[in-house]
Scaffold this motif. Structure first.
Motif, PDB file in Angstrom:
ATOM      1  N   PRO A 181      10.065   5.756   3.844  1.00  0.00           N
ATOM      2  CA  PRO A 181       9.936   5.968   2.388  1.00  0.00           C
ATOM      3  C   PRO A 181       9.759   4.674   1.609  1.00  0.00           C
ATOM      4  CG  PRO A 181      11.705   7.315   3.286  1.00  0.00           C
ATOM      5  CD  PRO A 181      11.280   6.381   4.379  1.00  0.00           C
ATOM      6  N   ALA A 182      10.533   3.637   1.944  1.00  0.00           N
ATOM      7  CA  ALA A 182      10.426   2.369   1.223  1.00  0.00           C
ATOM      8  C   ALA A 182       9.060   1.725   1.441  1.00  0.00           C
ATOM      9  CB  ALA A 182      11.536   1.425   1.661  1.00  0.00           C
ATOM     10  N   LEU A 183       8.569   1.767   2.673  1.00  0.00           N
ATOM     11  CA  LEU A 183       7.260   1.183   2.963  1.00  0.00           C
ATOM     12  C   LEU A 183       6.152   1.955   2.258  1.00  0.00           C
ATOM     13  CD1 LEU A 183       5.529  -0.851   4.497  1.00  0.00           C
ATOM     14  CD2 LEU A 183       5.549   0.710   6.460  1.00  0.00           C
ATOM     15  N   PHE A 184       6.254   3.266   2.260  1.00  0.00           N
ATOM     16  CA  PHE A 184       5.238   4.082   1.595  1.00  0.00           C
ATOM     17  C   PHE A 184       5.217   3.808   0.093  1.00  0.00           C
ATOM     18  CE2 PHE A 184       4.139   7.935  -0.748  1.00  0.00           C
ATOM     19  CZ  PHE A 184       2.875   8.188  -0.246  1.00  0.00           C
ATOM     20  N   ALA A 185       6.404   3.775  -0.533  1.00  0.00           N
ATOM     21  CA  ALA A 185       6.469   3.542  -1.976  1.00  0.00           C
ATOM     22  C   ALA A 185       5.925   2.160  -2.336  1.00  0.00           C
ATOM     23  CB  ALA A 185       7.910   3.684  -2.461  1.00  0.00           C
ATOM     24  N   THR A 186       6.256   1.145  -1.542  1.00  0.00           N
ATOM     25  CA  THR A 186       5.768  -0.206  -1.822  1.00  0.00           C
ATOM     26  C   THR A 186       4.250  -0.275  -1.714  1.00  0.00           C
ATOM     27  OG1 THR A 186       7.840  -1.140  -0.971  1.00  0.00           O
ATOM     28  CG2 THR A 186       5.955  -2.624  -1.143  1.00  0.00           C
ATOM     29  N   ALA A 187       3.709   0.329  -0.652  1.00  0.00           N
ATOM     30  CA  ALA A 187       2.259   0.308  -0.457  1.00  0.00           C
ATOM     31  C   ALA A 187       1.537   1.081  -1.558  1.00  0.00           C
ATOM     32  CB  ALA A 187       1.915   0.879   0.912  1.00  0.00           C
ATOM     33  N   LEU A 188       2.110   2.208  -1.975  1.00  0.00           N
ATOM     34  CA  LEU A 188       1.465   3.007  -3.023  1.00  0.00           C
ATOM     35  C   LEU A 188       1.464   2.258  -4.355  1.00  0.00           C
ATOM     36  CD1 LEU A 188       0.163   5.677  -3.842  1.00  0.00           C
ATOM     37  CD2 LEU A 188       2.446   6.580  -4.293  1.00  0.00           C
ATOM     38  N   LEU A 189       2.590   1.657  -4.716  1.00  0.00           N
ATOM     39  CA  LEU A 189       2.655   0.898  -5.962  1.00  0.00           C
ATOM     40  C   LEU A 189       1.683  -0.280  -5.944  1.00  0.00           C
ATOM     41  CD1 LEU A 189       6.507   0.866  -6.676  1.00  0.00           C
ATOM     42  CD2 LEU A 189       4.743   2.115  -7.924  1.00  0.00           C
ATOM     43  N   ARG A 190       1.580  -0.939  -4.803  1.00  0.00           N
ATOM     44  CA  ARG A 190       0.666  -2.071  -4.709  1.00  0.00           C
ATOM     45  C   ARG A 190      -0.787  -1.607  -4.837  1.00  0.00           C
ATOM     46  NH1 ARG A 190       0.465  -7.273  -3.118  1.00  0.00           N
ATOM     47  NH2 ARG A 190      -1.420  -7.974  -2.026  1.00  0.00           N
ATOM     48  N   THR A 191      -1.105  -0.501  -4.193  1.00  0.00           N
ATOM     49  CA  THR A 191      -2.474   0.014  -4.261  1.00  0.00           C
ATOM     50  C   THR A 191      -2.849   0.412  -5.681  1.00  0.00           C
ATOM     51  OG1 THR A 191      -2.306   0.816  -1.983  1.00  0.00           O
ATOM     52  CG2 THR A 191      -4.047   1.746  -3.340  1.00  0.00           C
TER      53      THR A 191
END
Length: 243
Positions: A181-191
């Protein structure tokens, strides 16, 4: 002309409806759906499921949006069922009430998906600007722009999220579940942040940051009003009969 009208598909009819009609229908049906009993909920769920099948797969959301939201609803309904059983409710009662809750939530999601898939962000913003002008006056265009940006970003975020999940499955197959979840949220916010500048420039280039761009102009005024108002009336009638 009659032959051309007969060739209009349900999706084309939904696309060509006045956005004010669609927005008003969604706002009216939302509270009604939440108050309906099991029979009325089942009827509206089937109705909007058919509308979702017609409108959503060919839109920017795609059929993945339907599957993802169905999984989301199933998880919430299951969690509610488990908590109800844990609090002492009978199993059959908990399962039944959780199923009705899930059907209501799914109906509301279907309603939102149909509205977003058949109404462009510009049309939805124009409808909101028309509705808020009596209350907000010349400031109504700001709310219209905010809603248009939100609706425009939803399919982009959904597409980016699907790409990130696919990349995580391929590149990080052994990643612990707790870190996903943390990795997904970080990647989505960055994208999404990387494309924020492009969206800002697009708004400025099209002069959408001015009140003149959001003056309501509707190509087919009040098209689709009779069937939509009939649907709202039938839903209210179901609510009255069940109460």
């Amino acid at each position: 002309m009659n032959q051309n009208a007969a060739r209009v598909s349900p999706r084309q009819y939904l696309d060509g409806m006045d956005p004010r009609v669609k927005l008003a229908t969604a706002l009216c049906l939302g509270p009604v759906v939440w108050r309906l009993g099991p029979a009325g909920t089942a009827a509206l769920t089937l109705f909007f499921a058919a509308g979702t099948i017609i409108a959503v797969p060919r839109s920017g959301y795609g059929s993945g949006a339907v599957r993802g939201n169905a999984v989301f609803v199933a998880l919430w309904a299951t969690a509610k069922c488990l908590f109800d059983i844990w609090s002492g409710m009978a199993v059959t009662t908990a399962v039944f009430e959780s199923a009705v809750f899930g059907a209501k939530l799914l109906t509301l999601i279907f309603l939102g998906l149909v509205l977003a898939a058949t109404t462009s962000p510009r049309q939805m913003g124009a409808a909101l600007s028309w509705a808020l002008t009596p209350a907000l006056g010349h400031r109504a265009w700001k709310a219209a722009l905010a809603l248009a940006l939100l609706v425009h970003n939803l399919p982009l975020a959904w597409t980016a999220g699907a790409a990130i999940r696919r990349a995580m499955r391929l590149r990080c197959p052994d990643l612990p579940f707790a870190r996903k979840p943390a990795l997904f949220a970080t990647a989505l916010l960055r994208t999404m942040s990387l494309t924020a500048y492009d969206r800002t420039m697009a708004v400025a280039a099209r002069n959408l940051d001015r009140p003149e761009a959001w003056r309501p102009v509707f190509a087919r005024p009040w098209r689709g009003a009779p069937p939509c108002f009939l649907a709202v009336g039938l839903a209210i009638g179901l609510l009255y009969l069940e109460l």
